[in-house]
Write a protein that holds these residues in place. Structure first.
Motif, PDB file in Angstrom:
ATOM      1  N   ILE A  29       0.839  -1.201   0.000  1.00 33.03           N
ATOM      2  CA  ILE A  29       0.000   0.000   0.000  1.00 33.03           C
ATOM      3  C   ILE A  29       0.868   1.242   0.000  1.00 33.03           C
ATOM      4  O   ILE A  29       0.665   2.159  -0.771  1.00 33.03           O
ATOM      5  N   ALA A  33       1.048   3.892  -2.791  1.00 34.05           N
ATOM      6  CA  ALA A  33       0.251   5.057  -2.416  1.00 34.05           C
ATOM      7  C   ALA A  33       0.912   6.323  -2.917  1.00 34.05           C
ATOM      8  O   ALA A  33       2.054   6.613  -2.597  1.00 34.05           O
ATOM      9  N   GLU A  69     -12.677  11.050  10.576  1.00 32.56           N
ATOM     10  CA  GLU A  69     -12.277  11.310   9.194  1.00 32.56           C
ATOM     11  C   GLU A  69     -13.249  12.280   8.537  1.00 32.56           C
ATOM     12  O   GLU A  69     -12.825  13.167   7.786  1.00 32.56           O
ATOM     13  N   ALA A  81     -10.870  11.675   0.710  1.00 31.21           N
ATOM     14  CA  ALA A  81     -10.788  10.436   1.485  1.00 31.21           C
ATOM     15  C   ALA A  81      -9.563   9.626   1.058  1.00 31.21           C
ATOM     16  O   ALA A  81      -8.899   9.005   1.889  1.00 31.21           O
ATOM     17  N   ALA A  82      -9.244   9.656  -0.230  1.00 27.11           N
ATOM     18  CA  ALA A  82      -8.049   8.950  -0.713  1.00 27.11           C
ATOM     19  C   ALA A  82      -6.786   9.537  -0.094  1.00 27.11           C
ATOM     20  O   ALA A  82      -5.843   8.795   0.214  1.00 27.11           O
ATOM     21  N   VAL A  85      -6.492   7.974   3.276  1.00 27.27           N
ATOM     22  CA  VAL A  85      -6.025   6.587   3.153  1.00 27.27           C
ATOM     23  C   VAL A  85      -4.517   6.575   2.945  1.00 27.27           C
ATOM     24  O   VAL A  85      -3.787   5.797   3.578  1.00 27.27           O
ATOM     25  N   ASN A  86      -4.025   7.445   2.075  1.00 24.30           N
ATOM     26  CA  ASN A  86      -2.584   7.522   1.833  1.00 24.30           C
ATOM     27  C   ASN A  86      -1.838   7.961   3.089  1.00 24.30           C
ATOM     28  O   ASN A  86      -0.761   7.445   3.391  1.00 24.30           O
ATOM     29  N   TRP A  88      -2.785   7.494   6.255  1.00 14.98           N
ATOM     30  CA  TRP A  88      -2.780   6.388   7.224  1.00 14.98           C
ATOM     31  C   TRP A  88      -1.787   5.315   6.790  1.00 14.98           C
ATOM     32  O   TRP A  88      -1.080   4.755   7.637  1.00 14.98           O
ATOM     33  N   ALA A  89      -1.723   5.022   5.504  1.00 13.80           N
ATOM     34  CA  ALA A  89      -0.773   4.016   5.016  1.00 13.80           C
ATOM     35  C   ALA A  89       0.657   4.470   5.261  1.00 13.80           C
ATOM     36  O   ALA A  89       1.509   3.680   5.685  1.00 13.80           O
TER      37      ALA A  89
END
Length: 108
Positions: A29, A33, A69, A81-82, A85-86, A88-89
């Motif tokens: 990820i 990412a 979030e 939102a993406a 996600v990036n 958090w990764a």
């Protein structure tokens, strides 16, 4: 194989094998990412959402104190939102870095 079947198989694994899967997925990820950048002179060179001055550590700390979030997306309408996600990764792949920056930015 369905996602549920895969989940059941993973849950049946011993803890060490689960950890190996998590590490492998995190690397996949985080290496795939996009959207996290480190630019000298921008936010001290810390990891940020690309094209912004929103530091990953700041988002991580906000989440820790209970900011959802949905609230982050409302507070920062120019991120997606993406992007979260990036972030958090990235944080999962670089926990020591994130912790050090959070610690360095704590108000004494």
């Amino acid at each position: 194989m369905t996602l549920k079947e895969l989940e059941n198989q993973i849950l049946a694994l011993p803890p060490t094998e689960k950890a190996e899967i998590i590490q492998s997925l995190t690397k996949t990820i985080s290496s795939g990412a996009k959207g996290i950048s480190k630019t000298p002179g921008v936010c001290g060179g810390e990891a940020c959402i690309a094209g912004t001055r929103i530091a990953v550590w700041l988002l991580v700390e906000a989440r820790r104190i209970g900011i959802s979030e949905a609230q982050l997306l409302q507070d920062y309408p120019h991120i997606t939102a993406a992007d979260l996600v990036n972030a958090w990764a990235y944080a999962d792949a670089h926990p020591e870095e994130i912790e050090a920056v959070i610690h360095a930015n704590e108000i004494a």
